[in-house]
Design an enzyme around this catalytic site. Structure first.
Site, PDB file in Angstrom:
ATOM      1  N   ASP A  47      -9.006  13.455  -1.232  1.00 49.65           N
ATOM      2  CA  ASP A  47      -8.132  13.450  -2.551  1.00 49.65           C
ATOM      3  C   ASP A  47      -7.744  11.929  -2.479  1.00 49.65           C
ATOM      4  OD1 ASP A  47      -6.752  13.955  -4.852  1.00 49.65           O
ATOM      5  OD2 ASP A  47      -4.789  13.437  -3.686  1.00 49.65           O
ATOM      6  N   TRP A  88       1.874   5.726  -2.717  1.00 44.38           N
ATOM      7  CA  TRP A  88       2.557   4.852  -3.233  1.00 44.38           C
ATOM      8  C   TRP A  88       2.714   3.664  -2.199  1.00 44.38           C
ATOM      9  CZ3 TRP A  88       4.201   3.012  -7.704  1.00 44.38           C
ATOM     10  CH2 TRP A  88       5.363   1.858  -7.597  1.00 44.38           C
ATOM     11  N   THR A  89       2.772   3.981  -0.959  1.00 51.77           N
ATOM     12  CA  THR A  89       2.866   2.814  -0.067  1.00 51.77           C
ATOM     13  C   THR A  89       1.717   2.258   0.449  1.00 51.77           C
ATOM     14  OG1 THR A  89       5.162   3.781   0.696  1.00 51.77           O
ATOM     15  CG2 THR A  89       3.964   2.347   2.104  1.00 51.77           C
ATOM     16  N   TYR A 148       5.434  13.268 -13.517  1.00 54.21           N
ATOM     17  CA  TYR A 148       6.782  12.924 -12.844  1.00 54.21           C
ATOM     18  C   TYR A 148       7.005  11.495 -12.673  1.00 54.21           C
ATOM     19  CZ  TYR A 148       3.787  14.130  -8.776  1.00 54.21           C
ATOM     20  OH  TYR A 148       2.815  14.205  -7.974  1.00 54.21           O
ATOM     21  N   GLU A 192      -2.526   4.274  -6.637  1.00 56.52           N
ATOM     22  CA  GLU A 192      -1.490   3.644  -7.544  1.00 56.52           C
ATOM     23  C   GLU A 192      -1.316   2.476  -7.621  1.00 56.52           C
ATOM     24  OE1 GLU A 192       2.088   6.100  -6.536  1.00 56.52           O
ATOM     25  OE2 GLU A 192       0.872   7.712  -5.875  1.00 56.52           O
ATOM     26  N   ASP A 226      -5.484   8.936  -3.882  1.00 62.09           N
ATOM     27  CA  ASP A 226      -4.104   8.753  -4.629  1.00 62.09           C
ATOM     28  C   ASP A 226      -3.915   7.108  -4.780  1.00 62.09           C
ATOM     29  OD1 ASP A 226      -1.728   8.562  -5.444  1.00 62.09           O
ATOM     30  OD2 ASP A 226      -0.764   9.876  -4.349  1.00 62.09           O
TER      31      ASP A 226
END
Length: 604
Positions: free
Chosen positions: A374, A337-338, A446, A378, A376
């Site tokens: 991986d 996220w960050t 989630y 977002e 991520d």
């Protein structure tokens, strides 16, 4: 994953108050069961004004869309508008919901705002065809019966349906889909997918149309559908995230993965996170990653670090853990996220990004620790902490470059959005096209709902399926899995996500989902969030909805998964033929690993 929605309610002696040109006028008392709209001037500078309208659903059922219309006097006009779509015909203005705020649960509200010029104010306000104060629209005519209900597809756990639109003298606002006599879904269009079904089971479905006045049509023709047999051939991957910052305040170290029994149940660990800066993969936290010295008591093998050894920190502890568990794989995850803001620049030069990531992951100091990378991000071509405008092909291009650089002997995976709504984040990027380059996807099933919408409505943050009254259609695990499958992502390249934490509100007076709140419930590290290991004792689960648990204690409302609900989700994963399950993150579990044990036992 949910957009906060403001609410404003003004009451006086049970009556609706409308601010008109700076003065207050009392309207007739609203109907006890109606959709109403309250419009106010939020500011007035003489030659112009700011305004807001709040649509409140006072009925006992969710509505799937709304429309507010009114007239303005000559010399007064509305310009910029937010959280709604504006249409103008002369002095008549019509506002319809945006894509994300059309569904309004019973008792809940949705608002939109605007700026205007002139000194006048609205008249003749209507909402969904009825008078805004709910005093009676005079509409008593029910919509026509939906026709030609039919099945358009099925899996072992879902049935897709379509039907012909109904007609109405004012306008159809939604359709209620029934499984037998139970309400299964509420939609605004003429199709729906009913999820959470059992394999090899016959179900009967009907549909009814509904208008703004609450008039409901008769039931459509019934259609009977038998779901497919469950594949039972799901994978057994269990992937857990280890958060590098856990070594600080949480005092959760790699050794805890071993002492909790989790290491023996894991197939892979995702180490979170590496940073993305200036279009390159970079170190996230050098002290936690490879500088921190561990004592003998903190170390996986009971041997203390020395001042002059070439590698310390969590990287060295992971090396020791892999030596103890030779089949365990570790993947370095970048972004989150960050730190997702750097992916846009990376997408401008995917080859250079892939080169930088490979050089970092395969650094000789820790090359033996990691088995792949991986990503991520977002979110590609959508908004998270920041908004990305790289375009729908950017994610595919990035994953293609990574696969080309890392080759077939390293793992290349990606944690991706689980927004299965129409026009949502899954639709924003080419996840189907990129699937050929990844070993698997981790849809983050989630954080669909939470106290980032501080007034609610309360809703489970990780629903497996939809349910009547869900605040946003498409915000559930099954919707995400089915949408990704429809885009060509193979089931055996997806894992089901589980949160080892809960999300909660306070100031709640209703046990069942859909209640209002005053804000986020207190949490140990962040408001509105708490670890499972804390919640299981502090606020034990006392209800379930859509395949997950919730808890109402005092004035707090929390949702989280328990060993029991995880068992049900693992059955779903197997029936769908998914590759297994993953979770965020290891430190949220109990000291003896209750939740990871439920995942491992559920997958077999």
């Amino acid at each position: 994953m949910s957009r906060p929605r403001g609410r404003r309610a003004i009451g006086l002696a049970g009556a609706l108050i409308i601010v008109m040109g700076g003065s207050l006028a009392v309207a007739p008392a609203a109907s006890a069961a109606a959709v109403t709209a309250t419009c106010t001037k939020t500011s007035d500078w003489g030659t112009g004004f700011g305004g807001q309208c709040t649509v409140k659903n006072g009925t006992s059922a969710s509505i799937s869309s709304w429309k507010v219309e009114f007239d303005l006097p000559a010399g007064t006009a509305i310009g910029s508008t937010w959280d709604a779509t504006k249409a103008v015909s002369g002095d008549h203005y019509t506002f319809t919901n945006a894509g994300w705020n059309g569904t309004v649960a019973a008792g809940a509200s949705a608002s939109f705002g605007f700026n205007g010029t002139g000194s006048g104010w609205i008249s003749g306000c209507k909402v969904n065809g009825g008078v805004c104060d709910g005093s009676g629209s005079g509409d008593t005519q029910a919509p026509g019966v939906p026709g030609n209900l039919r099945s358009t597809g099925k899996t072992s756990s879902s049935v897709s349906l379509a039907w012909n639109a109904s007609t109405d003298n004012v306008g159809v606002t939604g359709y209620d889909v029934y499984r037998g006599s139970s309400l299964a879904d509420t939609v605004s269009g003429t199709s729906a997918t009913v999820s959470g079904l059992s394999p090899s089971t016959a179900y009967s479905f009907t549909v009814k149309a509904r208008d703004a006045a609450g008039n409901t049509s008769g039931a459509s023709n019934a259609v009977s559908v038998t779901t497919d047999a469950g594949s039972g051939s799901g994978g057994d991957k269990v992937i857990g995230y280890f958060a590098q910052w856990g070594v600080y305040q949480r005092a959760y170290h790699v050794k805890n993965i071993d002492t909790s029994g989790s290491a023996a149940k894991l197939t892979h660990i995702n180490y979170a996170f590496g940073n993305v800066q200036n279009g390159r993969c970079t170190i996230g936290d050098s002290y936690a990653d490879y500088e921190k010295a561990y004592t003998a008591g903190e170390s996986v093998d009971g041997v203390a670090d020395t001042w002059d050894q070439p590698l310390r920190g969590s990287f060295n502890q992971l090396r020791k853990l892999k030596k103890k568990y030779p089949n365990l794989k570790v993947i370095w995850s970048f972004g989150g996220w960050t730190w997702s803001g750097g992916f846009g620049q990376a997408a401008a030069n995917p080859g250079a990004f892939a080169d930088s990531c490979y050089s970092l992951v395969e650094d000789p100091r820790w090359a033996d620790v990691f088995d792949g990378i991986d990503i991520d991000w977002e979110y590609p071509n959508a908004c998270g902490l920041t908004c990305d405008t790289s375009g729908p092909a950017a994610f595919k291009n990035l994953m293609s470059a990574l696969r080309g650089k890392f080759g077939s002997n390293n793992l290349v995976t990606a944690a991706i959005t689980a927004d299965g709504s129409n026009g949502g984040k899954i639709d924003a990027a080419d996840y189907g096209g990129a699937a050929q380059y990844v070993d698997w996807y981790l849809p983050m099933t989630y954080d669909f709902f939470g106290a980032f919408a501080p007034q609610g409505p309360t809703a489970p943050h990780s629903p497996l399926t939809s349910y009547p009254g869900i605040p946003q259609q498409g915000f559930n695990s099954d919707a995400a899995i089915q949408k990704l499958r429809s885009k060509g992502v193979p089931a055996n390249k997806m894992l089901l996500g589980i949160g080892f934490y809960g999300r909660g509100w306070q100031g709640v007076t209703q046990k069942e989902p859909g209640g209002t709140a005053t804000g986020a419930a207190p949490g140990t590290y962040e408001q509105g969030i708490e670890d499972y290991k804390v919640l299981k004792g502090r606020c034990p689960a006392n209800g379930t909805v859509a395949g997950t648990a919730y808890a109402y204690c005092g004035n707090q409302w929390w949702s989280y998964d328990t060993p029991s609900t995880i068992g049900g989700k693992m059955t779903y994963a197997k029936n769908q033929g998914l590759a297994g399950s993953f979770f965020w993150e290891l430190s949220g579990d109990t000291a003896n690993g209750e939740l990871i044990t439920a995942i491992r036992n559920g997958l077999g």
